[in-house]
Design an enzyme around this catalytic site. Structure first.
Site, PDB file in Angstrom:
ATOM      1  N   PHE A 148       0.117  -1.343  17.352  1.00  0.00           N
ATOM      2  CA  PHE A 148      -0.093  -2.755  16.284  1.00  0.00           C
ATOM      3  C   PHE A 148       0.995  -3.355  15.580  1.00  0.00           C
ATOM      4  CE2 PHE A 148      -5.217  -2.171  15.535  1.00  0.00           C
ATOM      5  CZ  PHE A 148      -5.146  -0.901  16.463  1.00  0.00           C
ATOM      6  N   LYS A 197       6.628  11.678 -14.791  1.00  0.00           N
ATOM      7  CA  LYS A 197       6.106  10.667 -15.026  1.00  0.00           C
ATOM      8  C   LYS A 197       7.015   9.347 -16.065  1.00  0.00           C
ATOM      9  CE  LYS A 197       2.645   7.464 -17.292  1.00  0.00           C
ATOM     10  NZ  LYS A 197       1.647   7.487 -18.524  1.00  0.00           N
ATOM     11  N   ASP A 257       7.518   0.530   4.904  1.00  0.00           N
ATOM     12  CA  ASP A 257       8.869   0.796   6.021  1.00  0.00           C
ATOM     13  C   ASP A 257       9.441   1.222   4.539  1.00  0.00           C
ATOM     14  OD1 ASP A 257       7.804  -0.246   8.707  1.00  0.00           O
ATOM     15  OD2 ASP A 257       7.659  -2.249   7.405  1.00  0.00           O
ATOM     16  N   LYS A 263       7.868  -6.813  19.135  1.00  0.00           N
ATOM     17  CA  LYS A 263       8.137  -6.029  19.244  1.00  0.00           C
ATOM     18  C   LYS A 263       7.594  -4.398  20.749  1.00  0.00           C
ATOM     19  CE  LYS A 263       6.565  -5.710  14.776  1.00  0.00           C
ATOM     20  NZ  LYS A 263       5.245  -6.387  13.883  1.00  0.00           N
ATOM     21  N   LYS A 297       9.541  -1.560  20.883  1.00  0.00           N
ATOM     22  CA  LYS A 297       8.826  -0.184  20.694  1.00  0.00           C
ATOM     23  C   LYS A 297       8.920   0.531  21.996  1.00  0.00           C
ATOM     24  CE  LYS A 297       7.894  -1.576  16.103  1.00  0.00           C
ATOM     25  NZ  LYS A 297       7.372  -1.147  15.332  1.00  0.00           N
ATOM     26  N   ASN A 310      -0.109  -0.333   0.884  1.00  0.00           N
ATOM     27  CA  ASN A 310      -0.624  -1.231   1.024  1.00  0.00           C
ATOM     28  C   ASN A 310      -1.934  -1.107   1.076  1.00  0.00           C
ATOM     29  OD1 ASN A 310      -1.162  -0.146   3.766  1.00  0.00           O
ATOM     30  ND2 ASN A 310       1.137  -0.027   4.385  1.00  0.00           N
TER      31      ASN A 310
HETATM   32  N1  CTP Z   1       5.019   1.582  12.226  1.00  0.00           N
HETATM   33  C1  CTP Z   1       5.480   3.116  12.594  1.00  0.00           C
HETATM   34  N2  CTP Z   1       6.421   3.381  11.493  1.00  0.00           N
HETATM   35  C2  CTP Z   1       6.903   2.574  10.648  1.00  0.00           C
HETATM   36  C3  CTP Z   1       6.296   1.303  10.731  1.00  0.00           C
HETATM   37  C4  CTP Z   1       5.382   0.571  11.460  1.00  0.00           C
HETATM   38  O1  CTP Z   1       4.941   3.764  13.232  1.00  0.00           O
HETATM   39  N3  CTP Z   1       7.524   2.732   9.470  1.00  0.00           N
HETATM   40  C5  CTP Z   1       4.110   1.301  13.204  1.00  0.00           C
HETATM   41  C6  CTP Z   1       2.200   0.677  13.234  1.00  0.00           C
HETATM   42  O2  CTP Z   1       1.810   1.770  13.693  1.00  0.00           O
HETATM   43  C7  CTP Z   1       1.817   0.350  14.202  1.00  0.00           C
HETATM   44  C8  CTP Z   1       3.724  -0.837  14.681  1.00  0.00           C
HETATM   45  O3  CTP Z   1       5.056   0.372  14.307  1.00  0.00           O
HETATM   46  O4  CTP Z   1       1.194   0.476  15.487  1.00  0.00           O
HETATM   47  C9  CTP Z   1       3.715  -2.160  13.421  1.00  0.00           C
HETATM   48  O5  CTP Z   1       3.896  -2.610  13.069  1.00  0.00           O
HETATM   49  P1  CTP Z   1       4.174  -3.235  11.360  1.00  0.00           P
HETATM   50  O6  CTP Z   1       4.183  -3.047   9.887  1.00  0.00           O
HETATM   51  O7  CTP Z   1       3.359  -4.158  12.327  1.00  0.00           O
HETATM   52  O8  CTP Z   1       5.389  -3.651  12.011  1.00  0.00           O
HETATM   53  P2  CTP Z   1       7.283  -3.244  12.061  1.00  0.00           P
HETATM   54  O9  CTP Z   1       7.523  -2.496  12.985  1.00  0.00           O
HETATM   55  O10 CTP Z   1       6.994  -2.044  10.592  1.00  0.00           O
HETATM   56  O11 CTP Z   1       7.896  -4.690  11.418  1.00  0.00           O
HETATM   57  P3  CTP Z   1       7.444  -5.805  10.676  1.00  0.00           P
HETATM   58  O12 CTP Z   1       7.342  -4.446   9.093  1.00  0.00           O
HETATM   59  O13 CTP Z   1       8.878  -6.287  10.430  1.00  0.00           O
HETATM   60  O14 CTP Z   1       6.496  -7.019  10.970  1.00  0.00           O
END
Ligand code: CTP
Length: 405
Positions: A324, A290, A280, A338, A342, A211
Site C-alpha cells: 500500500f 513512566k 517508520d 515504491k 520494494k 498513527n
Molecule cells: N511498510 C513496511 N514497513 C515499514 C513501512 C512501511 O512494511 N517500516 C509497508 C506498508 O505496510 C505499506 C508500504 O510499505 O504496504 C508503504 O508504506 P508507506 O507508509 O506508504 O511508505 P513508506 O515505505 O514508509 O515510505 P514513506 O513513509 O517515505 O512514504
C-alpha cells in the site's frame, strides 16, 4: 448494500423452535441488502411467530402450506425450489434436520429441500443434549456428505435454562456464511497473509508513537479472501476490530513484532498484502518507568524501523506481493517509486486527507498500480468492494504468468 446479496433469490426456511424470533432479524438484514427472500414456515414455526411478521418484511412471499401454490401469483414447491440461489434453514430443528437427512417430504419445507439443487445451509438451534445426541450428529453428517452446509450453533445459556452448544449463531455469523456460500471459490488453495492496522512504538509504559490506522482495510481483505476460499492469516496491530469466522489472527504491537511474525509466515504464503500502516520510527530507548513531567527533556531520539515490505520484496519467491502507499502528494510518482524499490507485484495507493477516504473510514479511494506501468483509478467505494477488486486483479495477474507459481 453487499453486491453478493443484491438480487439473490434466498429461501429462508424456518422450523419451530424458540429461536424463530431471531429469523425475523435475519430476514430484515437480508432484505436491507436487497436480497429477494421467500420465507417458508413449518406449522410449528408459526406457533412461535405469526407469518404476518415475516410478510411485513418481504414482498417475495411467506409460504406455510404445500398447497399455497393455489394462491394467485404464488409459486408451487417445484418453482420455489428452482427459483432459489440458496436455501437457509434458520432455525433448523432436530426434526427438520432428521427429515432432510433421510429425504422425508411431508410438508412444504421438507419437499422444497428435497427438490432444490441450490446450496443449502442448516443452522441448528436446540437444547444442548438434543444437539449432542449421536443420532442428531449422524443426521448432520449425512447432510454434510450430501453437499449441505452446517453452521455450528454457538454456546451459552439456552432458552431451556441449560448451558452448552445449541444457540442459533448471531445474525452476523449466519450472513457471513451466506456470503461465503454465494462467493466464487476462486482463491481456494491460496494461503493469504494480510497485515493490518497501525503499530505502536513505546516511549514509556503510558506513551507511544503511532498513527490513526484502524485496520478496516486489512480486515476487509482478510474477510473477502476467506469468503473466496483462501486460508487466511491476519497479522494486525492494536485495534478493537474482531475478525470474521475462519480467519487466523495474530495480534502484535510494534513494528519489530510485526516483522518477526510476517517473516515467520512469509515462506508458506502465496499472496501477501501489506496494508498495515507500519510506524517508520521508534524511540531509540524504551524507558521502563513512566517519565515524570518534571524529568522530561522534551527530546526524543528516534531510530528507523525495518521496512518489512522491502525485506519481503527481496526474499520473494512464489509469493504475489502487494503493498500500500499512503501519500499526501504526488500519489502516482511516489507509488511508482515504491513498487520498483520494494519489488512489488501490485501497489494500492491512496491519497490521505480526502473526505470519505483513508484512515478509519468504511470507504476509500484508491489507485492500483502494476510493475508494467498499468494503472486503474477507482472512485470512492466501500473497503470491502476494494478488497474484492484487489483479489480480482491478483488472480488475473497470477493467471498471466503461470510459469512463476
Ligand atoms: N511498510 C513496511 N514497513 C515499514 C513501512 C512501511 O512494511 N517500516 C509497508 C506498508 O505496510 C505499506 C508500504 O510499505 O504496504 C508503504 O508504506 P508507506 O507508509 O506508504 O511508505 P513508506 O515505505 O514508509 O515510505 P514513506 O513513509 O517515505 O512514504
Amino acid at each position: 448494500m453487499n453486491p453478493l446479496l443484491k438480487g439473490k433469490h434466498i429461501v429462508l426456511g424456518i422450523s419451530g423452535g424458540i429461536a424463530v424470533y431471531k429469523a425475523v432479524e435475519l430476514l430484515r438484514r437480508l432484505s436491507d441488502q436487497e436480497a429477494q427472500v421467500a420465507v417458508i414456515m413449518t406449522r410449528n414455526a408459526q406457533r412461535f411467530v405469526a407469518p404476518l411478521t415475516f410478510q411485513a418484511l418481504t414482498p417475495y412471499g411467506v409460504y406455510t402450506d404445500l398447497f399455497d401454490a393455489y394462491r394467485p401469483g404464488a409459486m408451487d414447491h417445484i418453482q420455489v425450489a428452482g427459483w432459489a440461489d440458496l436455501i437457509v434453514l434458520a432455525p433448523a430443528t432436530a426434526n427438520s434436520i432428521a427429515k432432510a437427512a433421510h429425504g422425508l417430504a411431508d410438508d412444504l419445507l421438507s419437499t422444497v429441500l428435497l427438490a432444490c439443487p441450490a446450496p443449502k445451509l442448516f443452522c441448528p438451534a436446540m437444547n444442548v443434549r438434543m444437539f449432542e445426541n449421536s443420532i442428531l450428529q449422524a443426521n448432520l453428517q449425512i447432510l454434510r456428505e450430501n453437499k449441505s452446509h452446517v453452521l455450528d450453533p454457538s454456546s451459552g445459556l439456552l432458552a431451556c435454562g441449560q448451558e452448552g452448544a445449541g444457540r442459533l449463531p448471531e445474525t452476523e455469523l449466519i450472513i457471513e456464511e451466506i456470503l461465503r456460500l454465494l462467493s466464487p471459490q476462486d482463491l481456494a488453495g491460496e494461503e493469504v497473509l494480510v497485515t493490518a492496522g497501525c503499530t505502536r512504538e513505546g516511549i514509556d509504559p503510558v506513551r507511544f508513537i503511532s498513527n490513526p490506522s484502524t485496520g478496516k482495510m486489512g480486515f476487509s481483505l482478510a474477510q473477502v479472501a476467506r469468503r473466496r476460499g483462501a486460508k487466511v492469516t491476519l497479522i494486525t496491530g492494536p485495534t478493537p476490530l474482531e475478525p470474521g469466522p475462519g480467519i487466523s489472527i495474530i495480534r502484535v504491537t510494534s513494528a519489530l513484532e510485526m516483522e518477526k511474525e510476517v517473516l515467520r509466515l512469509f515462506p508458506k504464503a502465496t499472496i501477501v498484502i501489506k496494508s498495515a500502516a507500519v510506524s517508520d520510527f521508534r524511540p531509540k530507548e524504551y524507558i521502563p518507568q513512566k517519565v515524570k513531567k518534571k524529568d522530561a527533556t522534551l527530546q526524543l531520539t528516534l531510530v528507523q524501523n525495518p521496512d518489512i515490505l522491502r525485506e519481503l520484496g527481496q526474499k520473494k519467491k512464489k509469493q504475489f506481493l502487494v503493498g500500500f502507499a499512503a501519500e499526501t502528494r504526488d500519489l502516482l510518482e511516489n507509488a511508482s517509486q515504491k513498487i520498483k524499490e520494494k519489488n512489488l507485484d501490485m501497489i494500492v495507493a491512496n491519497p490521505i486527507g480526502k473526505p470519505d477516504a483513508g484512515f478509519g473510514w468504511d470507504t476509500n479511494q484508491v489507485l492500483f498500480l502494476f510493475p508494467d506501468g498499468k494503472t486503474e483509478s477507482l472512485p470512492v467505494m466501500p473497503k470491502e468492494d476494494i478488497a474484492g477488486l484487489i483479489f480480482d486483479n491478483i488472480l488475473n495477474r497470477k493467471k498471466k504468468k503461470p510459469g512463476k507459481l
